[in-house]
Design a protein around this motif. Structure first.
Motif, short mmCIF file in Angstrom:
data_model
loop_
_atom_site.label_atom_id
_atom_site.label_comp_id
_atom_site.label_asym_id
_atom_site.label_seq_id
_atom_site.Cartn_x
_atom_site.Cartn_y
_atom_site.Cartn_z
N ARG B 302 0.83 -1.21 0.00
CA ARG B 302 0.00 0.00 0.00
C ARG B 302 0.86 1.26 0.00
O ARG B 302 0.57 2.25 -0.68
CB ARG B 302 -0.95 -0.03 1.21
N LEU B 303 1.94 1.20 0.77
CA LEU B 303 2.86 2.33 0.84
C LEU B 303 3.42 2.62 -0.55
O LEU B 303 3.50 3.78 -0.98
CB LEU B 303 4.00 1.95 1.79
N MET B 304 3.78 1.59 -1.26
CA MET B 304 4.41 1.75 -2.57
C MET B 304 3.42 2.24 -3.62
O MET B 304 3.72 3.16 -4.38
CB MET B 304 5.04 0.42 -3.00
N VAL B 305 2.24 1.63 -3.64
CA VAL B 305 1.25 2.02 -4.66
C VAL B 305 0.86 3.49 -4.47
O VAL B 305 0.86 4.27 -5.44
CB VAL B 305 0.01 1.10 -4.60
N ASN B 309 1.59 6.68 -7.16
CA ASN B 309 0.51 7.53 -7.65
C ASN B 309 0.75 9.00 -7.28
O ASN B 309 0.45 9.90 -8.05
CB ASN B 309 -0.84 7.03 -7.16
N ARG B 310 1.35 9.23 -6.10
CA ARG B 310 1.66 10.60 -5.69
C ARG B 310 2.73 11.22 -6.58
O ARG B 310 2.68 12.39 -6.90
CB ARG B 310 2.14 10.60 -4.24
N GLY B 312 3.14 10.63 -9.54
CA GLY B 312 2.58 10.86 -10.87
C GLY B 312 2.83 9.71 -11.83
O GLY B 312 2.62 9.83 -13.03
N LEU B 313 3.32 8.59 -11.29
CA LEU B 313 3.44 7.38 -12.11
C LEU B 313 2.25 6.50 -11.76
O LEU B 313 2.20 5.91 -10.68
CB LEU B 313 4.76 6.65 -11.82
N SER B 314 1.30 6.45 -12.67
CA SER B 314 0.04 5.81 -12.33
C SER B 314 0.25 4.31 -12.08
O SER B 314 0.86 3.61 -12.88
CB SER B 314 -0.96 6.09 -13.45
N CYS B 315 -0.25 3.87 -10.96
CA CYS B 315 0.00 2.50 -10.53
C CYS B 315 -1.30 1.83 -10.12
O CYS B 315 -1.95 2.23 -9.17
CB CYS B 315 0.98 2.51 -9.36
N ARG B 316 -1.69 0.81 -10.89
CA ARG B 316 -2.86 0.01 -10.53
C ARG B 316 -2.54 -0.79 -9.29
O ARG B 316 -1.39 -1.12 -9.04
CB ARG B 316 -3.16 -0.97 -11.65
N GLU B 317 -3.59 -1.16 -8.58
CA GLU B 317 -3.35 -1.95 -7.39
C GLU B 317 -2.96 -3.37 -7.79
O GLU B 317 -3.73 -4.07 -8.45
CB GLU B 317 -4.61 -1.97 -6.51
N PRO B 318 -1.76 -3.81 -7.41
CA PRO B 318 -1.39 -5.20 -7.69
C PRO B 318 -1.95 -6.08 -6.59
O PRO B 318 -1.69 -5.85 -5.42
CB PRO B 318 0.14 -5.17 -7.65
N PHE B 319 -2.73 -7.08 -6.96
CA PHE B 319 -3.41 -7.88 -5.92
C PHE B 319 -2.66 -9.14 -5.53
O PHE B 319 -3.11 -9.89 -4.70
CB PHE B 319 -4.83 -8.22 -6.37
N GLY B 320 -1.51 -9.38 -6.18
CA GLY B 320 -0.77 -10.58 -5.81
C GLY B 320 0.72 -10.42 -6.02
O GLY B 320 1.18 -9.39 -6.52
N ALA B 321 1.48 -11.44 -5.62
CA ALA B 321 2.94 -11.46 -5.67
C ALA B 321 3.51 -10.30 -4.83
O ALA B 321 2.81 -9.78 -3.97
CB ALA B 321 3.44 -11.41 -7.11
N PHE B 322 4.75 -9.91 -5.06
CA PHE B 322 5.26 -8.77 -4.28
C PHE B 322 5.91 -7.71 -5.16
O PHE B 322 7.02 -7.27 -4.89
CB PHE B 322 6.16 -9.20 -3.12
N TYR B 323 5.15 -7.34 -6.20
CA TYR B 323 5.64 -6.30 -7.11
C TYR B 323 4.55 -5.28 -7.39
O TYR B 323 3.38 -5.63 -7.46
CB TYR B 323 6.04 -6.91 -8.45
N ILE B 382 13.02 8.36 -6.79
CA ILE B 382 12.28 8.22 -8.05
C ILE B 382 11.45 9.49 -8.29
O ILE B 382 11.36 10.00 -9.40
CB ILE B 382 11.39 6.96 -8.04
N GLY B 383 10.88 10.02 -7.20
CA GLY B 383 10.10 11.26 -7.29
C GLY B 383 10.96 12.40 -7.82
O GLY B 383 10.54 13.16 -8.71
N GLU B 384 12.17 12.53 -7.29
CA GLU B 384 13.08 13.59 -7.75
C GLU B 384 13.42 13.39 -9.22
O GLU B 384 13.46 14.35 -10.00
CB GLU B 384 14.38 13.56 -6.93
N PHE B 385 13.64 12.14 -9.58
CA PHE B 385 13.98 11.81 -10.97
C PHE B 385 12.85 12.24 -11.91
O PHE B 385 13.08 12.90 -12.93
CB PHE B 385 14.25 10.30 -11.08
N VAL B 386 11.63 11.89 -11.54
CA VAL B 386 10.48 12.23 -12.39
C VAL B 386 10.29 13.74 -12.47
O VAL B 386 9.99 14.30 -13.53
CB VAL B 386 9.21 11.53 -11.87
N GLU B 387 10.50 14.44 -11.34
CA GLU B 387 10.42 15.91 -11.34
C GLU B 387 11.43 16.52 -12.31
O GLU B 387 11.12 17.39 -13.10
CB GLU B 387 10.68 16.47 -9.93
#
Lengths: 160, 391
Positions: B302-305, B309-310, B312-323, B382-387
């Motif tokens: 949850r922290l990662m997703v 999204n914050r 600005g890299l849109s991220c669908r909720e992954p419901f399985g595995a650990f990625y 990653i946030g800094e990179f995207v900015e």
């Protein structure tokens, strides 16, 4: 959710409300309210830092003092435990089961200072019948945090 | 001088090396890389399991086991699959203990696929299915699962991929790298297509303990009429944090398992004995430990997703595995460019979606097998990179 919040805070007190909210699947307001409640109720007593004092110049010396105590009628161990807890040199006081009664962690500038403190302040207390002083030689883990470096992540950077 | 091109198997030479090789090389020259690149748990193997392995060594249990694996282990696997996924397998004839899920996949494909057979492989998915199929002379038929379908395999896609040469359907769910999960109703649609066909499903369920849907994982083998046409592959690596022990298993109809066991017998002899003893303990006493790890993965997930999204890299909720499998389309970079620049400029290692098939273009795979602190630091970078890209 409260116990989960406490678990996360005990791991890292510097998580922001928004990070905690993400991890707990709730919103920031709920997290802030819960924290205020827990502080008010006295469940959360404070927020401190885990420090590896051995990496600091002239660190304090610690000792674990085992105290055998004769409990006072009507008061049990409370009286003496609170009296000991009042010293600023004392970091921790636990009542424990086993060979002795009070487990006390004392911190001072030097071995001599610890010895002096035990001899002058703790040993003379009426209900204390025996003391054993164990100096701490090295700390490996403090408040759930490992203090040694050998525990590095040895997984590859890229593994499919 | 020997001419190696004359002695090597051309089919093997033709297999493309992993696309992430160049990232390894770059990362190797840097010393402050924060990686979100690994596909294995960070938790140590629970101590009960380690102790059982050690104890077996102390008791000198260091001989081969039977080809299929210790009977006690196969019995525990049978009970485990019944209690978790409501699938019933006879420990004597329908379960084979293998060297990780990987060996199970390899042996299953080799037992089924011969020259000219088509193997349907949904992608983006784990990288082994295509080369193993090719080595058996089979023809990989790729279905690209789509973001708008939450990277699930749809009935429509399956129908259009099936031909009279189709022998095998690979069903890699919960999915590495997309995090997609096939729920009961999704699987029902797939089963409906397959029930009257001579097609075998190889269901790679290695992440079955790691689902974050309301309902627990469903194995396609538990659906009506599907057990007889399914080989279920699972293992201990992900669920019990036992990657290095190399232990997995395959379950299926005895007619198929007999043939798979022959391959296993001649190639491997038996799975590592110490690991088998440890695995018995894993299945007997570790439900609580597994649950604790699941909870922790879920917090990190949850922290990662939210983090992506914050940024600005849109991220669908992954419901399985650990990625997590966020889209990087908004940056205008290709997956490869994004990963290479992120590594060079911010020393963060993630895997381009294209490593898992062409359909992964526009996405990156980000593992959350790391502490929350580690994840937060990586997200910050990653946030800094995207900015910076926007400037």
């Amino acid at each position: 959710m409260k116990s989960e919040l406490l678990k996360l805070l005990s791991r890292n007190a510097r998580y922001t409300a928004s990070q905690l909210a993400d991890m707990l699947a709730t919103d920031e307001k709920t997290v802030n309210d819960m924290m205020k409640d827990l502080e008010k109720q006295g469940v959360i007593k404070g927020y401190k830092t885990v420090i590896d004092w051995e990496r600091v110049e002239n660190p304090d010396v610690s000792a674990i003092i085992e105290l055998n105590v004769v409990p006072k009628a009507g008061l049990g161990f409370e009286d003496v435990a609170e009296k000991i807890a009042a010293y600023s040199e004392v970091e921790t006081v636990y009542l424990v089961s086993g060979d002795y009664d009070l487990h006390v962690v004392v911190k001072a500038k030097s071995l001599q200072d610890v010895a002096k403190f035990v001899a002058r302040e703790l040993a003379p207390i009426d209900s204390i019948t025996a003391t054993t002083t164990n100096f701490v030689m090295r700390r490996y883990k403090e408040m759930d945090v490992k203090l040694y470096d050998s525990d590095r992540d040895d997984r590859g950077d890229f593994l499919l | 001088m020997i001419d190696y091109s004359l002695v090597l198997n051309p089919d093997v030479c033709e297999i493309k090396p992993s696309g992430i090789r160049k990232f390894f090389d770059i990362a190797a020259t840097m010393d402050d890389v924060i990686s979100l690149g690994v596909g294995e748990p960070d938790f140590p193997t629970p101590w009960q399991i380690r102790a059982a392995g050690i104890s077996s060594l102390e008791r000198s249990k260091t001989k081969y086991t039977s080809n299929s694996g210790l009977e006690a282990l196969r019995e525990e696997i049978s009970k485990y699959l019944d209690r978790k996924y409501n699938t019933k397998y006879d420990p004597k004839s329908e379960i084979l203990v293998t060297v990780g899920g990987s060996e199970a996949i390899d042996a299953a494909i080799r037992a089924l696929v011969t020259k000219g057979d088509e193997v349907i492989i949904p992608q983006p998915s784990y990288v082994c299915y295509e080369p193993i199929t090719a080595l058996s002379g089979g023809i990989p038929v790729i279905i690209e699962t789509k973001a708008q379908d939450n990277f699930k395999l749809t009935k429509k896609q399956l129908l259009s991929a099936i031909s009279d040469k189709t022998k095998v359907l690979i069903l890699p769910f919960p999915c590495n790298p997309t995090g997609a999960v096939m729920e009961r109703e999704d699987l029902e649609e797939i089963a409906e297509v397959l029930r009257d066909k001579n097609i075998i499903v190889i269901s790679d369920e290695i992440y079955s303990e790691l689902t974050f849907t309301k309902k627990p994982h469903v194995s396609i083998a538990s659906l009506d009429g599907m057990k007889e046409r399914t080989i279920t592959v699972n293992g201990f690596s992900k669920s019990f944090s036992m990657t290095g022990w190399r232990l997995g298993f395959a379950c299926g109809p005895k007619e198929i398992m007999q043939q798979i066991t022959k391959i296993h017998q001649f190639a491997i002899m038996c799975a590592p004995t110490t690991s088998q003893y440890a695995a018995i303990e894993a299945l007997r006493s570790c439900d609580e430990v597994v649950k604790e790890m699941q909870l922790e993965y879920n917090r990190r997930r949850r922290l990662m997703v939210s983090g992506f999204n914050r940024i600005g890299l849109s991220c669908r909720e992954p419901f399985g595995a650990f990625y997590a499998f966020p889209s990087i389309e908004s940056t205008g970079l290709s997956s490869d460019e994004f990963c290479e620049r992120l590594l060079k400029e911010k020393a963060v290692a993630v895997v381009p979606g294209t490593a898992f098939g062409k359909g992964g273009e526009g996405f990156i795979r980000v593992s959350y097998c790391y502490s929350a602190e580690h994840i937060l630091e990586a997200l910050k970078r990653i946030g800094e990179f995207v900015e910076n890209l926007k400037k």
